[in-house]
Design a protein around this motif. Structure first.
Motif, PDB file in Angstrom:
ATOM      1  N   THR A  12     -12.406  -3.016  18.726  1.00 31.03           N
ATOM      2  CA  THR A  12     -11.779  -2.374  19.881  1.00 31.03           C
ATOM      3  C   THR A  12     -11.549  -3.381  21.004  1.00 31.03           C
ATOM      4  OG1 THR A  12     -12.850  -0.287  19.302  1.00 31.03           O
ATOM      5  CG2 THR A  12     -12.017  -0.497  21.551  1.00 31.03           C
ATOM      6  N   SER A  13     -12.532  -4.214  21.270  1.00 24.83           N
ATOM      7  CA  SER A  13     -12.407  -5.235  22.319  1.00 24.83           C
ATOM      8  C   SER A  13     -11.309  -6.228  21.996  1.00 24.83           C
ATOM      9  CB  SER A  13     -13.725  -5.978  22.501  1.00 24.83           C
ATOM     10  OG  SER A  13     -14.727  -5.116  22.954  1.00 24.83           O
ATOM     11  N   GLU A  14     -11.211  -6.603  20.737  1.00 21.79           N
ATOM     12  CA  GLU A  14     -10.171  -7.564  20.326  1.00 21.79           C
ATOM     13  C   GLU A  14      -8.790  -6.959  20.477  1.00 21.79           C
ATOM     14  OE1 GLU A  14      -7.309  -9.433  17.748  1.00 21.79           O
ATOM     15  OE2 GLU A  14      -8.313  -7.584  17.141  1.00 21.79           O
ATOM     16  N   VAL A  15      -8.631  -5.700  20.140  1.00 22.37           N
ATOM     17  CA  VAL A  15      -7.333  -5.028  20.279  1.00 22.37           C
ATOM     18  C   VAL A  15      -6.954  -4.919  21.759  1.00 22.37           C
ATOM     19  CG1 VAL A  15      -6.095  -2.859  19.907  1.00 22.37           C
ATOM     20  CG2 VAL A  15      -7.503  -3.814  18.076  1.00 22.37           C
ATOM     21  N   VAL A  16      -7.911  -4.572  22.611  1.00 21.19           N
ATOM     22  CA  VAL A  16      -7.652  -4.502  24.051  1.00 21.19           C
ATOM     23  C   VAL A  16      -7.240  -5.874  24.579  1.00 21.19           C
ATOM     24  CG1 VAL A  16      -8.762  -4.178  26.317  1.00 21.19           C
ATOM     25  CG2 VAL A  16      -9.099  -2.498  24.497  1.00 21.19           C
ATOM     26  N   ALA A  17      -7.945  -6.920  24.160  1.00 19.89           N
ATOM     27  CA  ALA A  17      -7.628  -8.268  24.632  1.00 19.89           C
ATOM     28  C   ALA A  17      -6.240  -8.706  24.188  1.00 19.89           C
ATOM     29  CB  ALA A  17      -8.683  -9.260  24.123  1.00 19.89           C
ATOM     30  N   GLY A  39     -12.143  -9.159  27.104  1.00 22.69           N
ATOM     31  CA  GLY A  39     -11.972  -8.549  25.786  1.00 22.69           C
ATOM     32  C   GLY A  39     -12.349  -9.487  24.660  1.00 22.69           C
ATOM     33  N   TYR A  40     -11.834 -10.719  24.707  1.00 24.80           N
ATOM     34  CA  TYR A  40     -12.177 -11.670  23.645  1.00 24.80           C
ATOM     35  C   TYR A  40     -13.644 -12.084  23.715  1.00 24.80           C
ATOM     36  CZ  TYR A  40      -7.327 -12.184  22.153  1.00 24.80           C
ATOM     37  OH  TYR A  40      -6.066 -11.944  21.659  1.00 24.80           O
ATOM     38  N   LEU A  46     -19.906  -9.186  20.364  1.00 24.60           N
ATOM     39  CA  LEU A  46     -20.238  -8.034  19.527  1.00 24.60           C
ATOM     40  C   LEU A  46     -20.140  -8.366  18.043  1.00 24.60           C
ATOM     41  CD1 LEU A  46     -18.398  -5.392  21.688  1.00 24.60           C
ATOM     42  CD2 LEU A  46     -20.860  -5.409  21.214  1.00 24.60           C
ATOM     43  N   LEU A  47     -19.159  -9.188  17.673  1.00 29.50           N
ATOM     44  CA  LEU A  47     -19.052  -9.615  16.278  1.00 29.50           C
ATOM     45  C   LEU A  47     -20.295 -10.397  15.866  1.00 29.50           C
ATOM     46  CD1 LEU A  47     -17.423  -9.805  13.643  1.00 29.50           C
ATOM     47  CD2 LEU A  47     -16.283 -11.817  14.604  1.00 29.50           C
ATOM     48  N   SER A  48     -20.779 -11.262  16.738  1.00 31.85           N
ATOM     49  CA  SER A  48     -21.986 -12.028  16.392  1.00 31.85           C
ATOM     50  C   SER A  48     -23.194 -11.108  16.231  1.00 31.85           C
ATOM     51  CB  SER A  48     -22.260 -13.110  17.436  1.00 31.85           C
ATOM     52  OG  SER A  48     -22.721 -12.552  18.638  1.00 31.85           O
ATOM     53  N   LYS A  49     -23.270 -10.053  17.029  1.00 36.50           N
ATOM     54  CA  LYS A  49     -24.364  -9.086  16.876  1.00 36.50           C
ATOM     55  C   LYS A  49     -24.216  -8.310  15.565  1.00 36.50           C
ATOM     56  CE  LYS A  49     -25.088  -8.419  21.809  1.00 36.50           C
ATOM     57  NZ  LYS A  49     -26.431  -8.860  22.008  1.00 36.50           N
ATOM     58  N   ALA A  50     -22.982  -7.975  15.203  1.00 35.30           N
ATOM     59  CA  ALA A  50     -22.745  -7.258  13.945  1.00 35.30           C
ATOM     60  C   ALA A  50     -23.166  -8.102  12.751  1.00 35.30           C
ATOM     61  CB  ALA A  50     -21.271  -6.878  13.827  1.00 35.30           C
ATOM     62  N   TRP A  63     -13.029  -7.011  10.694  1.00 38.39           N
ATOM     63  CA  TRP A  63     -12.667  -7.349  12.067  1.00 38.39           C
ATOM     64  C   TRP A  63     -11.230  -7.867  12.140  1.00 38.39           C
ATOM     65  CZ3 TRP A  63     -11.716 -12.187  14.456  1.00 38.39           C
ATOM     66  CH2 TRP A  63     -11.723 -12.177  15.858  1.00 38.39           C
ATOM     67  N   ALA A  64     -10.904  -8.815  11.300  1.00 34.91           N
ATOM     68  CA  ALA A  64      -9.566  -9.401  11.331  1.00 34.91           C
ATOM     69  C   ALA A  64      -8.514  -8.434  10.788  1.00 34.91           C
ATOM     70  CB  ALA A  64      -9.554 -10.706  10.530  1.00 34.91           C
ATOM     71  N   GLY A  65      -8.817  -7.787   9.682  1.00 30.53           N
ATOM     72  CA  GLY A  65      -7.842  -6.912   9.044  1.00 30.53           C
ATOM     73  C   GLY A  65      -7.522  -5.677   9.862  1.00 30.53           C
ATOM     74  N   LEU A  66      -8.546  -4.960  10.275  1.00 36.33           N
ATOM     75  CA  LEU A  66      -8.298  -3.757  11.069  1.00 36.33           C
ATOM     76  C   LEU A  66      -7.778  -4.104  12.452  1.00 36.33           C
ATOM     77  CD1 LEU A  66     -11.183  -1.351  10.040  1.00 36.33           C
ATOM     78  CD2 LEU A  66      -8.827  -1.446   9.238  1.00 36.33           C
ATOM     79  N   GLY A  67      -8.253  -5.218  12.998  1.00 35.24           N
ATOM     80  CA  GLY A  67      -7.715  -5.668  14.286  1.00 35.24           C
ATOM     81  C   GLY A  67      -6.228  -5.940  14.194  1.00 35.24           C
ATOM     82  N   THR A  68      -5.810  -6.622  13.138  1.00 34.15           N
ATOM     83  CA  THR A  68      -4.394  -6.918  12.934  1.00 34.15           C
ATOM     84  C   THR A  68      -3.586  -5.637  12.773  1.00 34.15           C
ATOM     85  OG1 THR A  68      -4.928  -9.035  11.904  1.00 34.15           O
ATOM     86  CG2 THR A  68      -2.755  -8.112  11.440  1.00 34.15           C
ATOM     87  N   ALA A  69      -4.076  -4.723  11.952  1.00 38.49           N
ATOM     88  CA  ALA A  69      -3.355  -3.462  11.734  1.00 38.49           C
ATOM     89  C   ALA A  69      -3.256  -2.657  13.026  1.00 38.49           C
ATOM     90  CB  ALA A  69      -4.051  -2.655  10.641  1.00 38.49           C
ATOM     91  N   LEU A  70      -4.343  -2.578  13.784  1.00 37.57           N
ATOM     92  CA  LEU A  70      -4.321  -1.809  15.026  1.00 37.57           C
ATOM     93  C   LEU A  70      -3.434  -2.450  16.086  1.00 37.57           C
ATOM     94  CD1 LEU A  70      -8.068  -0.740  15.212  1.00 37.57           C
ATOM     95  CD2 LEU A  70      -6.084   0.740  14.827  1.00 37.57           C
ATOM     96  N   VAL A  71      -3.430  -3.774  16.154  1.00 34.40           N
ATOM     97  CA  VAL A  71      -2.547  -4.456  17.104  1.00 34.40           C
ATOM     98  C   VAL A  71      -1.082  -4.226  16.722  1.00 34.40           C
ATOM     99  CG1 VAL A  71      -1.775  -6.733  17.899  1.00 34.40           C
ATOM    100  CG2 VAL A  71      -4.200  -6.171  17.924  1.00 34.40           C
ATOM    101  N   ALA A  72      -0.782  -4.250  15.437  1.00 33.34           N
ATOM    102  CA  ALA A  72       0.593  -3.980  14.996  1.00 33.34           C
ATOM    103  C   ALA A  72       1.012  -2.565  15.399  1.00 33.34           C
ATOM    104  CB  ALA A  72       0.714  -4.163  13.488  1.00 33.34           C
ATOM    105  N   MET A  73       0.125  -1.609  15.192  1.00 33.93           N
ATOM    106  CA  MET A  73       0.438  -0.228  15.562  1.00 33.93           C
ATOM    107  C   MET A  73       0.558  -0.072  17.082  1.00 33.93           C
ATOM    108  SD  MET A  73       0.861   1.078  12.676  1.00 33.93           S
ATOM    109  CE  MET A  73       1.243   2.695  13.296  1.00 33.93           C
ATOM    110  N   THR A  74      -0.268  -0.793  17.822  1.00 33.94           N
ATOM    111  CA  THR A  74      -0.193  -0.758  19.283  1.00 33.94           C
ATOM    112  C   THR A  74       1.135  -1.335  19.766  1.00 33.94           C
ATOM    113  OG1 THR A  74      -2.598  -0.943  19.458  1.00 33.94           O
ATOM    114  CG2 THR A  74      -1.336  -1.515  21.410  1.00 33.94           C
ATOM    115  N   GLY A  75       1.601  -2.396  19.114  1.00 34.37           N
ATOM    116  CA  GLY A  75       2.891  -2.978  19.472  1.00 34.37           C
ATOM    117  C   GLY A  75       4.031  -2.003  19.273  1.00 34.37           C
TER     118      GLY A  75
END
Length: 108
Positions: A12-17, A39-40, A46-50, A63-75
């Motif tokens: 979520t933070s990565e998508v916001v950033a 955000g970044y 948070l990724l390091s904690k995960a 993280w990378a895959g869903l982040g990419t998909a969500l950013v594409a949808m946000t665009g």
């Protein structure tokens, strides 16, 4: 369960950033820069904690895959970017790759 929550918030933070980065490039609003940096920073933290709970290969793929998909949808949603059958195919392949890693890869 704790690791998955950290991962969800990292995504979520990565998508916001990334979305804020686009806002800054279009509107030169300096408030966006604050969202980019925070955000970044929070995403990586948070990724390091995960990673204490979720294996690296799984966590990074999600993280990378869903982040990419969500950013594409946000665009598409916020910036009216084009969304073709090739975008759908690409996002589908990303999701399929993440699913394969989660189902077929040993967790430890």
């Amino acid at each position: 369960m704790k690791g998955w929550l950290f991962l969800l918030f990292a995504i979520t933070s990565e998508v916001v950033a990334t979305t804020s980065l686009k806002f800054f490039s279009e509107y030169h609003n300096w408030v966006s820069v604050v969202f980019v940096v925070l955000g970044y920073a929070s995403s990586f933290s948070l990724l390091s904690k995960a990673l204490k709970y979720v294996p690296l290969s799984i966590a990074y793929a999600i993280w990378a895959g869903l982040g990419t998909a969500l950013v594409a949808m946000t665009g598409v949603w916020l910036f009216k970017e084009p969304f073709t059958q090739f975008h759908i195919l690409g996002i589908g392949l990303i999701v399929a790759g993440v699913a394969v890693l989660n189902v077929l890869a040993p967790s430890h």
